[in-house]
Design an enzyme around this catalytic site. Structure first.
Site, PDB file in Angstrom:
ATOM      1  N   CYS A  50       0.810  -1.211   0.000  1.00 20.29           N
ATOM      2  CA  CYS A  50       0.000   0.000   0.000  1.00 20.29           C
ATOM      3  C   CYS A  50       0.846   1.264   0.000  1.00 20.29           C
ATOM      4  CB  CYS A  50      -0.939   0.009   1.197  1.00 20.29           C
ATOM      5  SG  CYS A  50      -0.104  -0.056   2.788  1.00 20.29           S
ATOM      6  N   ASN A  51       2.133   1.162   0.339  1.00 17.97           N
ATOM      7  CA  ASN A  51       2.942   2.382   0.353  1.00 17.97           C
ATOM      8  C   ASN A  51       4.292   2.220  -0.326  1.00 17.97           C
ATOM      9  OD1 ASN A  51       4.388   0.905   2.278  1.00 17.97           O
ATOM     10  ND2 ASN A  51       3.343   1.894   3.981  1.00 17.97           N
ATOM     11  N   HIS A  99      18.818  -2.267   1.141  1.00 15.61           N
ATOM     12  CA  HIS A  99      17.471  -1.701   1.091  1.00 15.61           C
ATOM     13  C   HIS A  99      16.416  -2.766   1.383  1.00 15.61           C
ATOM     14  CE1 HIS A  99      14.062   0.742  -0.123  1.00 15.61           C
ATOM     15  NE2 HIS A  99      13.683  -0.239  -0.924  1.00 15.61           N
ATOM     16  N   ALA A 193     -11.488  -8.997   1.974  1.00 16.69           N
ATOM     17  CA  ALA A 193     -11.149 -10.185   2.761  1.00 16.69           C
ATOM     18  C   ALA A 193      -9.724 -10.631   2.487  1.00 16.69           C
ATOM     19  CB  ALA A 193     -12.130 -11.323   2.459  1.00 16.69           C
TER      20      ALA A 193
END
Length: 566
Positions: A50-51, A99, A193
């Protein structure tokens, strides 16, 4: 090693860009396939959360690899390369390893120390393995990153430095109140879900909500999640995605995290769900729904938006050059329009104030300004190039509906923030809140673990790089021994089996002893920084066939591709 990662995350790009660049599952598959089909790359893996959106690849040329991976990311994300490039970061070889290990330990997460990233890394590796785009390098890298992440969580207190994004989001909704106290007795609606939604449902169940409703497009997944929640003693039920509007009228808390490319909850749907709730101002007499069968009266917002659209279209004196901003505007805060400086906003307010004929009230005028986003929404958004100045908000009543949007791109319309009685927390507000979160002392210990593991991984990788050359050397030596024994048998045909075996073993021992020290030493030297050239030296000194060395490498890569994630 020629490991390259090109990506963008919440640390390098505004949420609006991340939202537009988000990759669907199908887009990730196509990106992997196109990457390994491109000339500079032989392996590829995508880590999309999501980011963050990151593309890992084994490339033979650095500059060509950066150009190709950047272009592919732009093509598959739908964001133009020129617009995407300022937000991209590049890591190469040991820096790329560092990283990923930092990401796996939660050091690069929006909420430092959260452990959900390990599952996302595991899923990324599994996808690359299923598509056969992960070879020896990426298999080793991603599996080692999982081990490093687990080590960081088991040997340090990094978990105390931060929580999962779900927990952090619920804390932002609770605003100073313990989540358990805030959630107890509430009714929750979870939309989706998947892994994040499942984590949200489990967290809400532990917090003591009275009921959890799971809405998902696939009924089977919703039912399975409900069964798990019930086994844990939580009250839960599953509904179809089409029932969200009805469930919204009964919910106190809504968590949404789907893979939808458009909005799941619009501002109108949320506003409708608020009607009749205690503590929420109800429509005035002029906003009472019309009699049945009559066309609905336009809301004040719709009137203001239409009025504003007409004024813009019919008055060339409007200070906003809408033709020059075909991407549109987005809104941050109560009254600030992204991309507009204070002076422009004041000019626009004055223009609207003078241009709107009475009997429109000042409320209508300010609402027309706020409705600007809706007026130009048909042409989408442009990213916020600057953060608007903070706007002092008037006191708001306590919310009766709490919304947590963990999706990227967003599931819930950001305009919901303006509704009275609603508290919305999304990825953008979480990023702002987490920027000031304190770092635990354990973070330094995790950083040391990462540094040690990067050095060990690099040494192991460099040592492994020379292994095919050593194997080819020993294969050549074995062939020489076999040839000489065959030649000896031709010259001494009467040699009995006992003497032949003794001679054969003696020759082999001599060859092994001659090769032992050089091969052990060359592996040690190759493991050190800058030791990659020893393999070339060994091939040159012993005139090894390059195809024999390559064949050993291909055999090892084939074995690696069959390995599953750790």
């Amino acid at each position: 090693m020629s490991l390259l990662v090109v990506g963008l995350s919440h640390r390098s790009a505004p949420v609006s860009v991340l939202e537009r660049a988000a990759l669907s599952a199908d887009a990730q598959i196509k990106l992997l396939q196109d990457t390994v089909a491109a000339e500079p790359a032989t392996e590829a893996a995508v880590l999309a959360t999501c980011n963050r959106i990151e593309l890992y690849a084994d490339v033979d040329k650095f500059h060509a690899g950066v150009a190709e991976l950047s272009t592919l990311l732009a093509q598959h994300s739908g964001v133009g390369l020129d617009e995407l490039t300022p937000y991209l970061y590049v890591h190469y070889e040991d820096r790329a390893v560092h990283h990923l290990f930092s990401v796996a330990c939660g050091l690069d997460s929006m909420v430092v120390g959260e452990g959900q990233i390990l599952g996302q890394i595991k899923d990324s590796l599994a996808r690359a393995q299923d598509l056969h785009t992960a070879g020896r390098l990426l298999n080793d890298l991603f599996q080692q990153s999982l081990r490093v992440g687990k080590r960081a969580h088991s040997e340090t207190g990094i978990d105390r430095a931060g929580q999962s994004l779900v927990t952090f989001g619920l804390e932002q909704l609770a605003r100073g109140t313990q989540v358990q106290d805030w959630a107890r007795g509430k009714k929750a609606l979870v939309i989706g879900a998947g892994s994040m939604s499942s984590l949200a449902a489990a967290t809400l169940a532990r917090a003591g909500v009275a009921e959890i409703v799971i809405a998902n497009r696939t009924a089977d997944r919703a039912e399975r999640l409900v069964e798990i929640l019930r086994e844990g003693g939580a009250g839960a039920r599953a509904v179809s995605i089409g029932s969200v509007a009805d469930e919204l009228t009964r919910a106190d808390v809504v968590v949404s995290c789907t893979g939808a490319t458009g909005l799941v909850l619009g501002a109108d749907s949320v506003a409708t769900a608020l009607v009749g709730r205690e503590g929420v101002a109800q429509p005035g007499a002029d906003e009472v729904p019309p009699p049945e069968g009559a066309p609905p009266a336009p809301t004040r917002a719709a009137q203001a938006a239409r009025l504003h659209a007409g004024l813009v279209a019919g008055d060339e004196n409007c200070p906003l050059d809408l033709a020059a901003v075909q991407g549109g505007f987005s809104v941050m805060g109560e009254e600030a329009v992204a991309g507009m400086d204070a002076a422009t906003l004041e000019q626009h307010a004055a223009w609207v104030d003078n241009g709107i004929p009475r009997p429109y009230s000042p409320a209508d005028e300010s609402e027309a300004i706020a409705a600007l986003a809706a007026t130009v929404a048909t042409v989408g958004r442009i990213p916020e190039r600057r953060r608007p100045e903070a706007v002092t908000e008037p006191p708001r009543p306590e919310p009766v509906l709490f919304l947590l949007d963990l999706a990227m791109p967003r599931d819930i319309d950001a305009a919901v923030h303006r509704l009275t009685g609603v508290r919305l927390v999304d990825i953008e507000s979480l990023a702002d809140a987490s920027a000031d979160a304190p770092m635990a002392t354990d973070v330094d210990q995790v950083r040391r673990i990462v540094s040690d593991e990067v050095a060990a991984f690099g040494a192991a990788l460099r040592a492994a790089h020379i292994t095919p050359t050593v194997v080819a050397l020993r294969t050549m030596a074995a062939d020489v021994v076999a040839g000489e024994i065959a030649r000896l048998e031709g010259r001494l045909p009467g040699l009995d089996d006992k003497h032949r075996s003794e001679i054969t073993q003696t020759v082999k021992r001599v060859v092994d002893k001659l090769l032992h020290a050089p091969t052990v030493r060359v592996k040690q030297l190759a493991a050190e920084p800058g030791g990659a050239g020893y393999a070339d030296a060994l091939r040159t000194l012993f005139d090894l066939d390059p195809e024999t060395v390559a064949a050993v490498s291909r055999a090892e890569d084939s074995t690696e591709k069959d390995r599953g994630p750790a």
